[in-house]
Scaffold this active site. Structure first.
Site, PDB file in Angstrom:
ATOM      1  N   HIS A  38      -4.198   2.340   6.087  1.00 15.15           N
ATOM      2  CA  HIS A  38      -3.186   2.866   5.305  1.00 15.15           C
ATOM      3  C   HIS A  38      -1.735   2.195   5.241  1.00 15.15           C
ATOM      4  O   HIS A  38      -1.555   1.988   6.478  1.00 15.15           O
ATOM      5  CB  HIS A  38      -2.958   4.405   5.484  1.00 15.15           C
ATOM      6  CG  HIS A  38      -4.091   5.189   4.523  1.00 15.15           C
ATOM      7  ND1 HIS A  38      -3.641   6.168   3.744  1.00 15.15           N
ATOM      8  CD2 HIS A  38      -5.340   5.118   4.459  1.00 15.15           C
ATOM      9  CE1 HIS A  38      -4.651   6.555   3.194  1.00 15.15           C
ATOM     10  NE2 HIS A  38      -5.679   6.064   3.609  1.00 15.15           N
ATOM     11  N   GLU A 106      -6.197   3.165  -3.138  1.00 15.19           N
ATOM     12  CA  GLU A 106      -5.200   4.141  -3.707  1.00 15.19           C
ATOM     13  C   GLU A 106      -3.864   4.009  -4.130  1.00 15.19           C
ATOM     14  O   GLU A 106      -3.509   2.972  -3.271  1.00 15.19           O
ATOM     15  CB  GLU A 106      -5.135   5.498  -2.800  1.00 15.19           C
ATOM     16  CG  GLU A 106      -6.458   5.924  -2.315  1.00 15.19           C
ATOM     17  CD  GLU A 106      -6.935   5.290  -1.011  1.00 15.19           C
ATOM     18  OE1 GLU A 106      -6.172   4.724  -0.263  1.00 15.19           O
ATOM     19  OE2 GLU A 106      -8.313   5.492  -0.716  1.00 15.19           O
TER      20      GLU A 106
END
Length: 318
Positions: A38, A106
């Site tokens: 991330h 994402e």
């Protein structure tokens, strides 16, 4: 027989703590490690987001377990040629104990360069081309690639693992599962959904491995464990495509206000009842998963590992 791994949450822990957890996972008897990739955490309460490739380098020196990213997005934020080099170096350090897990990502992590966030069908097309680039580079040959989404000129990887590097593809819906069957060496999916597994196998996945992930919150006070899970990971229960489309942790915090503590308690195993944890793991085994990776929510990692070492892993391996 299903194996059981531990899922390192980069969103929730600093790098040194992740390495310590990996050591505890190995000592507790877990079979393998997943690690998230991330740029941002899902919300500010989680509070961390170290660079995954640096952590993997540390893991290679700290444990003997296999390691996989769950998952890396090689589409926007990082060019697939760079991911190929990072994965090849990681596989070399881990002496062949590395798998590259990839997915379409994402907006939370991928929008940060300001280049826009494509719609889902475009992202699937980008992923397929990205894997073509990565696999070409993993041959060690000098390549040039002029595709719809990516350009590579005169690139060659000089540091390569001695064995082939498997690439598993994350999928949640039917179309993505079919794509994973066609282009991946295995399937990654979060829910114990036998239908997705069957779709993957029928679409060409065959005997390729299927991997799943499970969040739990162990604690001797179940109500407190529910509060911890809700505070840190209510985002996991957001429906539909929100997780792929919301761009910042603040947006996830706003959307997560719609997730009640009661819903969290019903969806995430919380507390110290062994039957609850065992049932959650067996749901993956019953759905045909080869490995399920468990992630403990919150700071009490040692208590979790003691609990799983003594009360859970012996039962699910019977």
């Amino acid at each position: 027989m299903t194996d059981f791994g531990y899922f390192l949450a980069c969103e929730e822990h600093p790098p040194a703590a992740l390495v310590d957890q990996a050591r505890m996972a190995e000592q507790a008897g877990f079979d393998a490690l997943w690690i998230s990739d991330h740029y941002h955490p899902w919300n500010d309460a989680q509070g961390q987001s170290p660079f995954v490739w640096s952590v993997i380098g540390a893991l290679s020196q700290a444990v003997s377990l296999p390691v996989e990213t769950a998952v890396t997005c090689p589409l926007v934020r990082t060019h697939p040629a760079v991911i190929a080099q990072a994965a090849a170096t990681s596989a070399t350090l881990l002496d062949g104990r590395f798998r590259l897990g990839v997915g379409t990502g994402e907006a939370l992590n991928e929008h940060v360069l300001g280049s826009g966030w494509p719609e889902a069908p475009v992202r699937l097309s980008m992923l397929e081309e990205a894997l073509q680039v990565i696999r070409k580079l993993l041959t060690g040959e000098r390549i040039s690639h002029y595709g719809r989404h990516y350009t590579v000129e005169n690139a060659r990887l000089y540091t390569l693992p001695e064995t082939e590097l498997p690439i598993d593809v994350s999928a949640f819906g039917p179309l993505a599962a079919e794509t994973a069957a066609r282009i991946g060496d295995g399937l990654i999916t979060m829910a114990p959904d036998a239908g997705v597994v069957e779709r993957f196998r029928r679409a060409g996945g065959g005997a390729k491995p299927v991997y799943g992930g499970l969040k739990v919150c162990w604690g001797t006070d179940r109500e407190e464990a529910v509060r911890t899970a809700h505070r840190l990971w209510a985002n996991q229960l957001l429906p539909g495509e929100l997780a792929q489309l919301l761009p910042t942790p603040r947006h996830f915090e706003q959307a997560s206000q719609l997730v009640t503590p009661e819903r969290t308690a019903g969806a995430i195993p919380c507390g110290d009842d062994p039957d609850v944890h065992v049932a959650a793991l067996r749901a993956y085994a019953d759905a045909g998963f080869d490995t399920v990776y468990v992630s403990q929510i919150g700071p009490d990692q040692q208590g979790f590992f003691d609990f799983y070492r003594t009360k859970i892993l012996p039962r699910v391996r019977d």
